[in-house]
Design a protein around this motif. Structure first.
Motif, PDB file in Angstrom:
ATOM      1  N   LYS A 112       0.829  -1.218   0.000  1.00  0.00           N
ATOM      2  CA  LYS A 112       0.000   0.000   0.000  1.00  0.00           C
ATOM      3  C   LYS A 112       0.861   1.265   0.000  1.00  0.00           C
ATOM      4  O   LYS A 112       0.480   2.278  -0.587  1.00  0.00           O
ATOM      5  CB  LYS A 112      -0.939  -0.018   1.199  1.00  0.00           C
ATOM      6  CG  LYS A 112      -2.047  -1.056   1.074  1.00  0.00           C
ATOM      7  CD  LYS A 112      -3.003  -1.000   2.260  1.00  0.00           C
ATOM      8  CE  LYS A 112      -4.147  -2.000   2.071  1.00  0.00           C
ATOM      9  NZ  LYS A 112      -5.091  -1.981   3.225  1.00  0.00           N
ATOM     10  N   ASN A 113       2.038   1.207   0.647  1.00  0.00           N
ATOM     11  CA  ASN A 113       2.951   2.346   0.591  1.00  0.00           C
ATOM     12  C   ASN A 113       3.406   2.608  -0.837  1.00  0.00           C
ATOM     13  O   ASN A 113       3.461   3.756  -1.290  1.00  0.00           O
ATOM     14  CB  ASN A 113       4.179   2.096   1.487  1.00  0.00           C
ATOM     15  CG  ASN A 113       4.031   2.693   2.873  1.00  0.00           C
ATOM     16  OD1 ASN A 113       4.156   3.897   3.060  1.00  0.00           O
ATOM     17  ND2 ASN A 113       3.744   1.835   3.846  1.00  0.00           N
ATOM     18  N   LEU A 114       3.729   1.534  -1.555  1.00  0.00           N
ATOM     19  CA  LEU A 114       4.172   1.681  -2.933  1.00  0.00           C
ATOM     20  C   LEU A 114       3.041   2.155  -3.845  1.00  0.00           C
ATOM     21  O   LEU A 114       3.265   2.920  -4.788  1.00  0.00           O
ATOM     22  CB  LEU A 114       4.727   0.353  -3.456  1.00  0.00           C
ATOM     23  CG  LEU A 114       5.992  -0.177  -2.786  1.00  0.00           C
ATOM     24  CD1 LEU A 114       6.375  -1.536  -3.374  1.00  0.00           C
ATOM     25  CD2 LEU A 114       7.150   0.791  -2.940  1.00  0.00           C
ATOM     26  N   ALA A 115       1.849   1.731  -3.534  1.00  0.00           N
ATOM     27  CA  ALA A 115       0.707   2.027  -4.405  1.00  0.00           C
ATOM     28  C   ALA A 115       0.071   3.382  -4.126  1.00  0.00           C
ATOM     29  O   ALA A 115      -0.700   3.887  -4.947  1.00  0.00           O
ATOM     30  CB  ALA A 115      -0.350   0.934  -4.247  1.00  0.00           C
ATOM     31  N   PHE A 116       0.396   3.986  -2.990  1.00  0.00           N
ATOM     32  CA  PHE A 116      -0.333   5.168  -2.524  1.00  0.00           C
ATOM     33  C   PHE A 116      -0.327   6.310  -3.542  1.00  0.00           C
ATOM     34  O   PHE A 116      -1.369   6.878  -3.876  1.00  0.00           O
ATOM     35  CB  PHE A 116       0.248   5.654  -1.191  1.00  0.00           C
ATOM     36  CG  PHE A 116      -0.515   6.783  -0.575  1.00  0.00           C
ATOM     37  CD1 PHE A 116      -1.740   6.566   0.022  1.00  0.00           C
ATOM     38  CD2 PHE A 116      -0.015   8.079  -0.609  1.00  0.00           C
ATOM     39  CE1 PHE A 116      -2.458   7.609   0.582  1.00  0.00           C
ATOM     40  CE2 PHE A 116      -0.717   9.133  -0.059  1.00  0.00           C
ATOM     41  CZ  PHE A 116      -1.952   8.902   0.545  1.00  0.00           C
ATOM     42  N   GLY A 117       0.850   6.646  -4.055  1.00  0.00           N
ATOM     43  CA  GLY A 117       0.949   7.752  -5.012  1.00  0.00           C
ATOM     44  C   GLY A 117       0.196   7.478  -6.295  1.00  0.00           C
ATOM     45  O   GLY A 117      -0.390   8.391  -6.899  1.00  0.00           O
ATOM     46  N   LEU A 118       0.204   6.220  -6.711  1.00  0.00           N
ATOM     47  CA  LEU A 118      -0.511   5.847  -7.935  1.00  0.00           C
ATOM     48  C   LEU A 118      -2.026   5.945  -7.735  1.00  0.00           C
ATOM     49  O   LEU A 118      -2.760   6.326  -8.652  1.00  0.00           O
ATOM     50  CB  LEU A 118      -0.112   4.427  -8.353  1.00  0.00           C
ATOM     51  CG  LEU A 118       1.374   4.218  -8.665  1.00  0.00           C
ATOM     52  CD1 LEU A 118       1.650   2.743  -8.930  1.00  0.00           C
ATOM     53  CD2 LEU A 118       1.792   5.068  -9.863  1.00  0.00           C
ATOM     54  N   LYS A 119      -2.488   5.605  -6.539  1.00  0.00           N
ATOM     55  CA  LYS A 119      -3.920   5.732  -6.244  1.00  0.00           C
ATOM     56  C   LYS A 119      -4.350   7.195  -6.264  1.00  0.00           C
ATOM     57  O   LYS A 119      -5.422   7.530  -6.772  1.00  0.00           O
ATOM     58  CB  LYS A 119      -4.241   5.109  -4.889  1.00  0.00           C
ATOM     59  CG  LYS A 119      -4.221   3.589  -4.888  1.00  0.00           C
ATOM     60  CD  LYS A 119      -4.650   3.035  -3.539  1.00  0.00           C
ATOM     61  CE  LYS A 119      -4.692   1.511  -3.567  1.00  0.00           C
ATOM     62  NZ  LYS A 119      -5.110   0.952  -2.261  1.00  0.00           N
ATOM     63  N   LEU A 120      -3.499   8.068  -5.704  1.00  0.00           N
ATOM     64  CA  LEU A 120      -3.809   9.498  -5.729  1.00  0.00           C
ATOM     65  C   LEU A 120      -3.886  10.013  -7.163  1.00  0.00           C
ATOM     66  O   LEU A 120      -4.659  10.936  -7.465  1.00  0.00           O
ATOM     67  CB  LEU A 120      -2.749  10.290  -4.960  1.00  0.00           C
ATOM     68  CG  LEU A 120      -2.747  10.156  -3.436  1.00  0.00           C
ATOM     69  CD1 LEU A 120      -1.659  11.026  -2.833  1.00  0.00           C
ATOM     70  CD2 LEU A 120      -4.100  10.552  -2.839  1.00  0.00           C
ATOM     71  N   ALA A 121      -3.069   9.423  -8.031  1.00  0.00           N
ATOM     72  CA  ALA A 121      -3.080   9.816  -9.444  1.00  0.00           C
ATOM     73  C   ALA A 121      -4.202   9.150 -10.227  1.00  0.00           C
ATOM     74  O   ALA A 121      -4.308   9.340 -11.444  1.00  0.00           O
ATOM     75  CB  ALA A 121      -1.736   9.466 -10.075  1.00  0.00           C
ATOM     76  N   LYS A 122      -5.024   8.370  -9.485  1.00  0.00           N
ATOM     77  CA  LYS A 122      -6.199   7.706 -10.069  1.00  0.00           C
ATOM     78  C   LYS A 122      -5.842   6.736 -11.206  1.00  0.00           C
ATOM     79  O   LYS A 122      -6.539   6.642 -12.212  1.00  0.00           O
ATOM     80  CB  LYS A 122      -7.224   8.738 -10.555  1.00  0.00           C
ATOM     81  CG  LYS A 122      -7.716   9.684  -9.456  1.00  0.00           C
ATOM     82  CD  LYS A 122      -8.842  10.554  -9.937  1.00  0.00           C
ATOM     83  CE  LYS A 122      -9.261  11.569  -8.890  1.00  0.00           C
ATOM     84  NZ  LYS A 122      -9.629  10.977  -7.593  1.00  0.00           N
ATOM     85  N   GLU A 123      -4.725   6.041 -11.002  1.00  0.00           N
ATOM     86  CA  GLU A 123      -4.351   5.004 -11.964  1.00  0.00           C
ATOM     87  C   GLU A 123      -5.271   3.787 -11.780  1.00  0.00           C
ATOM     88  O   GLU A 123      -5.729   3.506 -10.659  1.00  0.00           O
ATOM     89  CB  GLU A 123      -2.896   4.576 -11.752  1.00  0.00           C
ATOM     90  CG  GLU A 123      -1.860   5.658 -12.018  1.00  0.00           C
ATOM     91  CD  GLU A 123      -1.674   5.931 -13.496  1.00  0.00           C
ATOM     92  OE1 GLU A 123      -2.314   5.243 -14.323  1.00  0.00           O
ATOM     93  OE2 GLU A 123      -0.896   6.843 -13.831  1.00  0.00           O
ATOM     94  N   PRO A 124      -5.560   3.042 -12.861  1.00  0.00           N
ATOM     95  CA  PRO A 124      -6.403   1.849 -12.740  1.00  0.00           C
ATOM     96  C   PRO A 124      -5.784   0.821 -11.798  1.00  0.00           C
ATOM     97  O   PRO A 124      -4.555   0.688 -11.711  1.00  0.00           O
ATOM     98  CB  PRO A 124      -6.455   1.305 -14.176  1.00  0.00           C
ATOM     99  CG  PRO A 124      -6.087   2.457 -15.041  1.00  0.00           C
ATOM    100  CD  PRO A 124      -5.146   3.306 -14.259  1.00  0.00           C
TER     101      PRO A 124
END
Length: 377
Positions: A95-107
């Motif tokens: 989740k730490n690695l994915a956090f920035g990508l989620k904020l960028a609304k990546e699929p």
């Protein structure tokens, strides 16, 4: 990736003195640039101006030829790795690695692929389900790097990322980051106070002191052709020896002299000192360029003998450091470990005058470096 351009950038806090003074430099695409200097020299402030965490007082900053002085940090397409890792303690590594990508609304599917690819690069796939408190310092540092890598930014900024690690891990992570740079083809601006990190990692090094850039060059040039006395003393461990004295000419030969020594200037350095006859200068020589055994060098044409008494010895096993005094100035000699050498013993030293450096007494500017600049204009 991207290039960076500092166009006479300055930073001042309130009405105080400038923290960064006239920083003018281009960082090339895919370059690994290291900013190094003592605490308070302005290196971290410079990094934070790139990130947009500090406003620029004067001058302009460009990322890929786009002026970013007033661009929000989130819109600069940079990623920063901090000294304290800055991981979210309640989140797993995944989740730490994915956090920035989620904020960028990546699929979600894309996030999963990018996180796992990044984890594979850093060899932390087996840690994805753990939380930061269950990780070692080195593992946390890899996760912090991964969180930057996964976003594939234009520029990586690293602010003393290894300072919290023990010495063995620092060596390991230096190698890992260097390999990572080559693999990613990344543009990296790296801040450290550790000269070893700077010398072993950077394509180029920016040495700063009191907000002023002292020299920008490759590690090899920095070490062998320092721009001034500050750079010469900062880079190298133990640091360069310095002795104040005077240049004289006698029967057509040029010498560096003090009250107790008279060193003939080698042919390679004669032209550098012709304009300094009867002037005071500073002589510099690195500890490894003074020998206790003439057999240690291939040629003795430039060697000058000097007899001195050993005041103290530090033996590290593979080598030893011998400490002397010359006209009240400390002199350090790096030498292979020799059990026959003792404190209070008088020995003959062989000084390689071809390796000598000379600096103007007041300004500290390297006399040779100053001439090379003139020759290349």
């Amino acid at each position: 990736m991207a290039s960076l351009m500092f166009d006479h950038v300055k930073k001042r806090y309130g009405n105080s003195e400038l923290t960064v003074k006239d920083f003018h430099l281009e960082v090339k695409d895919k370059e690994f640039l290291v900013l190094v200097g003592p605490s308070g020299c302005g290196k971290s402030t410079t990094l934070r101006m790139i990130a947009g965490l500090e406003d620029i007082t004067e001058g302009s900053l460009y990322i890929d030829e786009t002026l970013v002085n007033d661009v929000n940090p989130k819109d600069r397409d940079i990623a920063m790795v901090f000294q304290n890792y800055a991981l979210y303690p309640h989140m797993t590594v995944y989740k730490n690695l994915a956090f920035g990508l989620k904020l960028a609304k990546e699929p979600k599917e894309k996030i999963d692929v990018m996180v796992k690819e990044t984890a594979k690069i850093l060899e932390i796939e087996h840690l994805l389900g753990r939380k930061p408190k269950a990780l070692s310092g080195g593992q946390r540092q890899r996760v912090a790097l991964g969180r930057a890598i996964v976003r594939n930014p234009k520029v990586f900024l690293m602010d003393e990322p290894l300072s919290n690690l023990d010495s063995k891990l620092r060596v390991q992570m230096r190698t890992e980051i260097t390999k990572l740079h080559k693999r990613l083809g990344a543009t990296i601006v790296y801040v450290t106070h550790d000269q070893t990190e700077a010398m072993t990692m950077g394509d180029r090094i920016v040495i700063m002191n009191e907000g002023v850039v002292q020299q920008v060059a490759s590690p090899d040039v920095i070490y062998n052709n320092p721009a001034n006395k500050y750079v010469a003393g900062f880079i190298g461990s133990p640091s360069m020896n310095f002795i104040n004295g005077r240049v004289i000419e006698k029967q057509g030969n040029i010498y560096f002299t003090t009250d107790n020594i008279k060193l003939p200037i080698s042919k390679d350095n004669t032209n550098d000192l012709k304009n300094y006859i009867n002037q005071e200068i500073t002589f510099g020589i690195r500890p490894e360029d003074i020998y206790t055994d003439i057999k240690q060098v291939d040629t003795n044409e430039s060697l000058v003998k000097y007899t001195a008494k050993i005041e103290s010895i530090e033996n590290t096993g593979s080598e030893m450091f011998l400490y002397f005094s010359v006209d009240g100035e400390p002199l350090t000699v790096r030498n292979k470990s020799n059990p026959n050498i003792k404190v209070e013993q008088k020995i003959t030293l062989y000084v390689d005058m071809n390796k000598a450096h000379f600096f103007e007494k007041e300004s500290g500017t390297s006399i040779k470096y100053d001439r090379l600049l003139t020759d290349n204009e």
